[in-house]
Design an enzyme around this catalytic site. Structure first.
Site, short mmCIF file in Angstrom:
data_model
loop_
_atom_site.label_atom_id
_atom_site.label_comp_id
_atom_site.label_asym_id
_atom_site.label_seq_id
_atom_site.Cartn_x
_atom_site.Cartn_y
_atom_site.Cartn_z
N ASP A 192 0.87 -1.18 0.00
CA ASP A 192 0.00 0.00 0.00
C ASP A 192 0.90 1.23 0.00
O ASP A 192 1.58 1.50 0.99
CB ASP A 192 -0.91 0.00 1.23
CG ASP A 192 -1.81 1.23 1.27
OD1 ASP A 192 -2.55 1.46 0.30
OD2 ASP A 192 -1.75 1.97 2.28
N GLU A 276 -1.24 -1.45 -6.00
CA GLU A 276 -2.46 -0.80 -6.46
C GLU A 276 -2.13 0.10 -7.64
O GLU A 276 -1.09 0.78 -7.65
CB GLU A 276 -3.07 0.02 -5.32
CG GLU A 276 -4.52 0.37 -5.52
CD GLU A 276 -5.11 1.00 -4.28
OE1 GLU A 276 -6.33 1.24 -4.26
OE2 GLU A 276 -4.35 1.27 -3.32
N ASP A 356 -3.49 1.38 7.04
CA ASP A 356 -2.58 1.07 5.95
C ASP A 356 -2.24 -0.42 5.90
O ASP A 356 -2.15 -1.01 4.82
CB ASP A 356 -1.31 1.90 6.07
CG ASP A 356 -1.58 3.39 5.96
OD1 ASP A 356 -2.54 3.75 5.24
OD2 ASP A 356 -0.86 4.19 6.58
#
Length: 383
Positions: A192, A276, A356
């Protein structure tokens, strides 16, 4: 796989003059070719072919008094400048027709002698070589000292000589490398990316954000203030411009080195890496633009991509709209809302999450599901 190997060059004063001449000639040929095609279009004439363009702006131009100095540099440099123009036009036409995916490509623009970056390219036809003493020999330029930080894996097909805004010279070799698969491992990781921490991993590790630009702001501010006080066109201004460029180059070099080391570590330790697909361009239009650019997410993901392909690892990108932060990694429930100021939250099932770390765990789970589906696994859950 083709990779670029960059090395620092140290040309002598006479060689710097020869390189400046080559930069100027390549830029002139590029601009002449672009102007010829623009004039033909304005007059309603057919598109000037690559062969005809080369004949006009190189072969015939050398025979005129206005462009006779083009003969002072290697012909390969001029041909490669036209090849760059032809590639730019092909990309532009492919973007217009929809054959090229991604953002729209603008038509080619004229090159300026005031550009921060100047470059020329030599192919094997130019017969460049590396001497027995470790120097780079270029036609009509000579033997230049190179700082060899590592060995080339194979004979280079091209070399690009680059001068950056800080006045540094580099040789960029294109070499063919073979894949070097690493021993398989059962470890997988979800990443992340963020601003408070550069990366939070699904195993709970948090990588601090170095903030190279923020840390150098004081030095940059002083250099830019000194530049603003100089008179335009003066020698003091030229020195101040180089000083500012060197400060920015130190920041860029440190950021690149950090991304290389972190990406290499993650690829070495994990069989699969899941990230991502962030909309960096969109985030760069917000008030966080400076911090987003300072983080360098796109550069980091690009390094993960080519290193995964070279070392036999798997890189998976999940959709940017996947609700990784709002989903509970224990029960799968979605929170109604998740403002950015919420760093910890508790799900109805009783699980307490670090925002997170929870997002990284969900990213890894989504990557595993996508990997199973791509390999023919069951998509629909059992009854």
């Amino acid at each position: 796989m083709q990779l670029r190997y960059n090395f620092r060059l140290y040309p002598k004063p006479g060689q710097r003059a020869a390189l400046a001449r080559a930069f100027g000639c390549a830029r002139t040929v590029y601009n002449d070719g672009l102007r010829a095609r623009q004039d033909a279009r304005a007059q309603g004439l057919p598109y000037v072919s690559d062969t005809e363009l080369s004949k006009r702006v190189i072969t015939q131009a050398k025979q005129t008094s206005e462009r006779s100095w083009l003969s002072e540099v290697s012909a390969v440099v001029l041909q490669q400048a036209l090849a760059d123009l032809n590639t730019a036009y092909r990309n532009f036409f492919a973007s217009l027709s929809g054959k090229r995916k991604g953002p729209k490509v603008t038509p080619p623009r004229f090159r300026s002698k005031r550009d921060n970056r100047q470059a020329i390219r030599f192919t094997r036809n130019a017969r460049f070589s590396i001497t027995a003493g470790g120097k780079l020999r270029l036609p009509k330029i000579g033997d230049m000292d190179v700082r060899w930080s590592r060995d080339l894996p194979s004979a280079p097909s091209t070399v690009t000589v680059i001068k950056d805004a800080a006045g540094r010279y580099f040789a960029s070799f294109v070499v063919e490398t073979s894949d070097e698969p690493l021993p398989e491992t059962a470890s997988e990781v979800g990443i992340d990316l963020g601003l408070t921490h550069f990366a939070v991993l699904s195993d709970g590790r948090k990588i601090d954000n170095p903030r190279f630009l923020r840390r150098a702001e004081r030095r940059l501010k002083k250099a830019q203030q000194a530049l603003s006080r100089t008179a335009k066109g003066s020698n003091h201004r030229k020195k101040a411009v180089v000083k500012v460029a060197k400060a920015h180059a130190r920041v860029a070099d440190a950021r690149r080195d950090f991304a290389h080391q972190l990406s290499a570590t993650l690829i070495r330790e994990n069989q699969a890496v899941v990230v991502e697909d962030l909309a960096v361009k969109g985030l760069a239009r917000t008030k966080l633009a400076k911090s987003v650019h300072d983080a360098g997410w796109s550069q980091f993901v690009a390094m993960l991509t080519y290193k995964a392909a070279r070392y036999g690892r798997t890189l998976i990108r999940i959709d940017r709209w996947f609700p990784s932060s709002k989903m509970c990694s224990v029960c799968g429930a979605l929170a109604a809302s998740m403002p950015l100021n919420v760093r910890e939250w508790e799900c109805a099932c009783g699980a307490v999450h670090d925002r997170d770390v929870n997002a990284a765990i969900n990213i890894l789970a989504a990557g595993r599901a996508e990997r199973l589906n791509a390999c023919g696994g069951t998509v629909r859950p059992a009854a």
